[in-house]
Design a protein around this motif. Structure first.
Motif, PDB file in Angstrom:
ATOM      1  N   VAL A   1     -11.391  12.939   2.535  1.00  7.97           N
ATOM      2  CA  VAL A   1     -11.047  11.778   3.367  1.00  7.97           C
ATOM      3  C   VAL A   1     -10.570  10.633   2.483  1.00  7.97           C
ATOM      4  O   VAL A   1      -9.551   9.994   2.765  1.00  7.97           O
ATOM      5  CB  VAL A   1     -12.247  11.334   4.235  1.00  7.97           C
ATOM      6  N   ALA A   2     -11.290  10.377   1.393  1.00  8.99           N
ATOM      7  CA  ALA A   2     -10.908   9.287   0.484  1.00  8.99           C
ATOM      8  C   ALA A   2      -9.540   9.544  -0.143  1.00  8.99           C
ATOM      9  O   ALA A   2      -8.715   8.625  -0.253  1.00  8.99           O
ATOM     10  CB  ALA A   2     -11.971   9.118  -0.603  1.00  8.99           C
ATOM     11  N   ALA A   3      -9.286  10.777  -0.542  1.00  2.67           N
ATOM     12  CA  ALA A   3      -7.989  11.113  -1.154  1.00  2.67           C
ATOM     13  C   ALA A   3      -6.855  10.942  -0.153  1.00  2.67           C
ATOM     14  O   ALA A   3      -5.796  10.386  -0.480  1.00  2.67           O
ATOM     15  CB  ALA A   3      -8.021  12.540  -1.691  1.00  2.67           C
ATOM     16  N   LEU A   4      -7.063  11.380   1.065  1.00  2.00           N
ATOM     17  CA  LEU A   4      -6.028  11.226   2.093  1.00  2.00           C
ATOM     18  C   LEU A   4      -5.795   9.763   2.443  1.00  2.00           C
ATOM     19  O   LEU A   4      -4.656   9.345   2.651  1.00  2.00           O
ATOM     20  CB  LEU A   4      -6.398  12.008   3.348  1.00  2.00           C
ATOM     21  N   GLU A   5      -6.866   9.004   2.512  1.00  3.22           N
ATOM     22  CA  GLU A   5      -6.721   7.578   2.820  1.00  3.22           C
ATOM     23  C   GLU A   5      -5.975   6.863   1.700  1.00  3.22           C
ATOM     24  O   GLU A   5      -5.120   6.013   1.949  1.00  3.22           O
ATOM     25  CB  GLU A   5      -8.094   6.946   3.057  1.00  3.22           C
ATOM     26  N   ALA A   6      -6.257   7.223   0.454  1.00  7.80           N
ATOM     27  CA  ALA A   6      -5.520   6.643  -0.671  1.00  7.80           C
ATOM     28  C   ALA A   6      -4.038   7.013  -0.592  1.00  7.80           C
ATOM     29  O   ALA A   6      -3.164   6.172  -0.823  1.00  7.80           O
ATOM     30  CB  ALA A   6      -6.121   7.109  -1.996  1.00  7.80           C
ATOM     31  N   ALA A   7      -3.756   8.264  -0.239  1.00  7.55           N
ATOM     32  CA  ALA A   7      -2.354   8.697  -0.098  1.00  7.55           C
ATOM     33  C   ALA A   7      -1.676   7.948   1.042  1.00  7.55           C
ATOM     34  O   ALA A   7      -0.525   7.517   0.925  1.00  7.55           O
ATOM     35  CB  ALA A   7      -2.292  10.200   0.147  1.00  7.55           C
ATOM     36  N   ARG A   8      -2.385   7.776   2.142  1.00  9.54           N
ATOM     37  CA  ARG A   8      -1.820   7.079   3.295  1.00  9.54           C
ATOM     38  C   ARG A   8      -1.520   5.622   2.948  1.00  9.54           C
ATOM     39  O   ARG A   8      -0.437   5.111   3.227  1.00  9.54           O
ATOM     40  CB  ARG A   8      -2.773   7.143   4.490  1.00  9.54           C
TER      41      ARG A   8
ATOM     42  N   GLY B   1      -1.066   4.398  -0.044  1.00 10.95           N
ATOM     43  CA  GLY B   1       0.009   4.387  -1.032  1.00 10.95           C
ATOM     44  C   GLY B   1       1.365   4.546  -0.390  1.00 10.95           C
ATOM     45  O   GLY B   1       2.343   3.895  -0.777  1.00 10.95           O
ATOM     46  N   ARG B   2       1.442   5.403   0.613  1.00  9.64           N
ATOM     47  CA  ARG B   2       2.723   5.601   1.328  1.00  9.64           C
ATOM     48  C   ARG B   2       3.106   4.331   2.088  1.00  9.64           C
ATOM     49  O   ARG B   2       4.267   3.984   2.142  1.00  9.64           O
ATOM     50  CB  ARG B   2       2.607   6.778   2.283  1.00  9.64           C
ATOM     51  N   GLN B   3       2.121   3.655   2.672  1.00  5.64           N
ATOM     52  CA  GLN B   3       2.396   2.413   3.395  1.00  5.64           C
ATOM     53  C   GLN B   3       2.891   1.313   2.450  1.00  5.64           C
ATOM     54  O   GLN B   3       3.744   0.537   2.804  1.00  5.64           O
ATOM     55  CB  GLN B   3       1.158   1.928   4.146  1.00  5.64           C
ATOM     56  N   ALA B   4       2.312   1.277   1.252  1.00  7.42           N
ATOM     57  CA  ALA B   4       2.680   0.237   0.293  1.00  7.42           C
ATOM     58  C   ALA B   4       4.065   0.482  -0.311  1.00  7.42           C
ATOM     59  O   ALA B   4       4.719  -0.454  -0.751  1.00  7.42           O
ATOM     60  CB  ALA B   4       1.643   0.168  -0.822  1.00  7.42           C
ATOM     61  N   ALA B   5       4.487   1.743  -0.303  1.00 10.57           N
ATOM     62  CA  ALA B   5       5.778   2.088  -0.926  1.00 10.57           C
ATOM     63  C   ALA B   5       6.966   1.663  -0.090  1.00 10.57           C
ATOM     64  O   ALA B   5       7.008   1.357   0.996  1.00 10.57           O
ATOM     65  CB  ALA B   5       5.858   3.580  -1.176  1.00 10.57           C
TER      66      ALA B   5
END
Length: 188
Positions: free
Chosen positions: A175-182, A184-188
């Motif tokens: 969950v933490a890894a997916l949330e970090a990816a999500r 990160g994608r939003q910030a990009a």
């Protein structure tokens, strides 16, 4: 007032990609699964490998079809004798855990299917539930096979109970890894 259903969050967005991209993703995924299988963290009562973390993450990252296909390819590598399983064992050396290995395919598919329906799109409770359901599926297959081989009491005592704490940890990590990816994608 009804709220809109969350958008799917499958970070790698592989569905519309060319076959070559998907083939490379499957190869990378099988490598990730192999390396995760070799990682063993000492815990009590049993050591924890990162296999199921990788299975769930691949499902969420790849979607249900490619996630399941990646796990099947990894099992194919094991069937060919490649040392991609925990402790570098071959598929033929782990017959008693075959139920879990089959369950991995269905767990990756379920988590991928749920991700495609928005369960991993920022709602932490739904994302956590998706990961827990993935573990439930793989344990259902694994414990059922052990029960067939050795009886239900032994299957639960040796094939479920010792692994519950590690499964909760790996679900939280996914969950933490997916949330970090999500994010990160939003910030990009």
């Amino acid at each position: 007032m009804a709220t809109a259903a969350p958008q799917a969050f499958v970070p790698l967005r592989l569905d519309g990609r060319p076959v070559l991209h998907k083939a490379v993703a499957v190869l990378v995924g099988t490598l990730f699964l192999a390396v995760s299988s070799w990682i063993s963290i000492p815990m009590i009562p049993v050591p924890m490998t990162m296999q199921t973390f990788a299975v769930l993450a691949i499902g969420a990252l790849y979607g249900w079809r490619l996630g399941a296909l990646t796990v099947l390819a990894w099992l194919g590598e094991a069937a060919l004798g490649l040392p991609v399983l925990a402790e570098f064992k071959t598929l033929y050396a782990v017959w008693s855990t075959a139920g879990y290995l089959v369950g991995f395919v269905f767990a990756a598919a379920l988590v991928g299917w749920l991700a495609e329906r928005g369960w991993t799109a920022g709602r932490l409770a739904l994302s956590a539930l998706a990961m827990v359901l993935g573990h439930v599926v793989l344990f259902a297959f694994g414990v059922a096979w052990l029960a067939f081989l050795f009886g239900a009491d032994i299957a639960v005592a040796k094939g479920l109970t010792p692994f519950l704490f590690g499964s909760v940890l790996k679900s939280a990590l996914a969950v933490a890894a997916l949330e970090a990816a999500r994010r990160g994608r939003q910030a990009a």
